[in-house]
Design a protein around this motif. Structure first.
Motif, PDB file in Angstrom:
ATOM      1  N   LEU A 190     -29.117 111.574 -12.181  1.00  0.00           N
ATOM      2  CA  LEU A 190     -30.204 112.249 -11.463  1.00  0.00           C
ATOM      3  C   LEU A 190     -30.521 113.603 -12.088  1.00  0.00           C
TER       4      LEU A 190
ATOM      5  N   TRP B  18     -23.043 105.260  -5.961  1.00  0.00           N
ATOM      6  CA  TRP B  18     -22.699 105.369  -4.551  1.00  0.00           C
ATOM      7  C   TRP B  18     -21.999 104.113  -4.035  1.00  0.00           C
TER       8      TRP B  18
ATOM      9  N   TYR C 145     -24.781 111.066  -9.976  1.00  0.00           N
ATOM     10  CA  TYR C 145     -25.429 112.375  -9.862  1.00  0.00           C
ATOM     11  C   TYR C 145     -25.758 112.958 -11.243  1.00  0.00           C
ATOM     12  N   ARG C 146     -24.961 112.623 -12.225  1.00  0.00           N
ATOM     13  CA  ARG C 146     -25.273 113.077 -13.576  1.00  0.00           C
ATOM     14  C   ARG C 146     -26.601 112.490 -14.056  1.00  0.00           C
TER      15      ARG C 146
ATOM     16  N   TRP D  79     -28.206 105.642  -9.288  1.00  0.00           N
ATOM     17  CA  TRP D  79     -27.521 106.331  -8.198  1.00  0.00           C
ATOM     18  C   TRP D  79     -26.899 105.336  -7.212  1.00  0.00           C
TER      19      TRP D  79
END
Length: 314
Positions: free
Chosen positions: A139, A124, A136-137, A120
């Motif tokens: 996560l 970011w 995000y995928r 992540w």
């Protein structure tokens, strides 16, 4: 239970890192050979593809992104490789590991959880919409595989009544855990592929998101991230063999046939009680005949180290 794995000195960290690098390179070569895009090419080109690709990336200029967080991006790029090396600390090669921790299984799982942050942070820190989508995928994907992974690791630990990796290996003497718990072995192997972001679990780096977390990576950054993914795959495969395939303690065949690092360690035979020497004398039975030994025994008995002497003076 006697552990089947012994810890080595701190200097073996370098050997473990070299072993992880060698296995990661082997995984890259195998991936190149099995890649449908290389079908029809010569064997030398297919086997040497990882070397040529590494040389190409080393010459490639690193991409600069406006307003990117350089620290988070650097941590995200290098974290998978570092985490793979930390995982390898408790993974034995043969009968030895860098450190046979009493919580080795928990340690491996804790390092896997760190991957959540690393992927992540990479998404970011790149300051890119595609990279953030890739982060995000991962996560979302981790939420799906992490709990089954924990249960799959708990199964062999519960069967061995220990979370020490060496005890798990010793508990499989005569029969591998993959025979007793095939579903757990399959789930763990699939989870290894998932936290390495390979195969059907490569959505964080999907082509539909222009490479996902790696969308803004080039040059050395892309090379280090790729090496980290291969290293995670290699270490996870090694841990699968340890937890479910008996490590170097396989059935039927001798230990050297299962692992090149296997080393036979004969078990020490228990000493006879009559052959044990008294701490205050050099010969057996002298504690019952010597006044000095009786006085020493009385001192130890007062400290509750030995039972009081009931022998009579000679």
């Amino acid at each position: 239970m006697t552990s089947a794995v012994s810890s080595s000195g701190a200097w073996t960290v370098l050997l473990a890192a070299a072993a992880v690098g060698a296995f990661a390179f082997g995984a890259a070569v195998l991936d190149s050979v099995l890649d449908p895009a290389t079908v029809g090419r010569g064997a030398g080109e297919r086997l040497g593809r990882p070397v040529w690709e590494a040389a190409r990336l080393l010459r490639q200029r690193r991409r600069r992104v406006v307003a990117a967080d350089g620290l988070l991006r650097t941590v995200g790029v290098g974290a998978p490789l570092v985490i793979a090396l930390l995982m390898s600390i408790v993974v034995p090669l043969g009968a030895r590991s860098v450190s046979d921790l009493s919580v080795g299984v928990v340690w491996f799982n804790a390092m896997d959880v760190l991957l959540w942050a690393s992927w992540w942070l990479l998404g970011w820190g790149s300051n890119s919409a595609f990279a953030l989508v890739g982060g995000y995928r991962f996560l979302a994907q981790a939420l799906a595989y992490e709990l089954p992974l924990m249960f799959a690791m708990t199964a062999p630990a519960a069967a061995a009544s220990s979370v020490r990796v060496g005890d798990v290996v010793a508990a499989q003497h005569g029969q591998w855990f993959v025979v007793q718990m095939p579903v757990a072995a399959a789930v763990f192997a699939g989870s290894v592929v998932a936290f390495s972001a390979w195969g059907p679990f490569d959505y964080p780096l999907g082509a539909d998101a222009v490479g996902g977390v790696a969308a803004e990576l080039s040059g050395v950054d892309r090379l280090v991230l790729g090496a980290g993914r291969y290293a995670l795959l290699a270490v996870g495969a090694a841990m699968t063999a340890v937890l479910f395939l008996g490590g170097s303690d396989g059935p039927v065949l001798p230990g050297w046939a299962w692992s090149p690092g296997w080393r036979h360690r004969p078990r020490a035979s228990p000493r006879s009680p009559r052959s044990r020497r008294s701490p205050a004398s050099g010969s057996p039975g002298s504690a019952a005949s010597s006044p000095s030994s009786r006085s020493s025994r009385a001192v130890l008995a007062s400290r509750r180290l030995l039972p009081p002497c009931r022998c009579s003076a000679s």
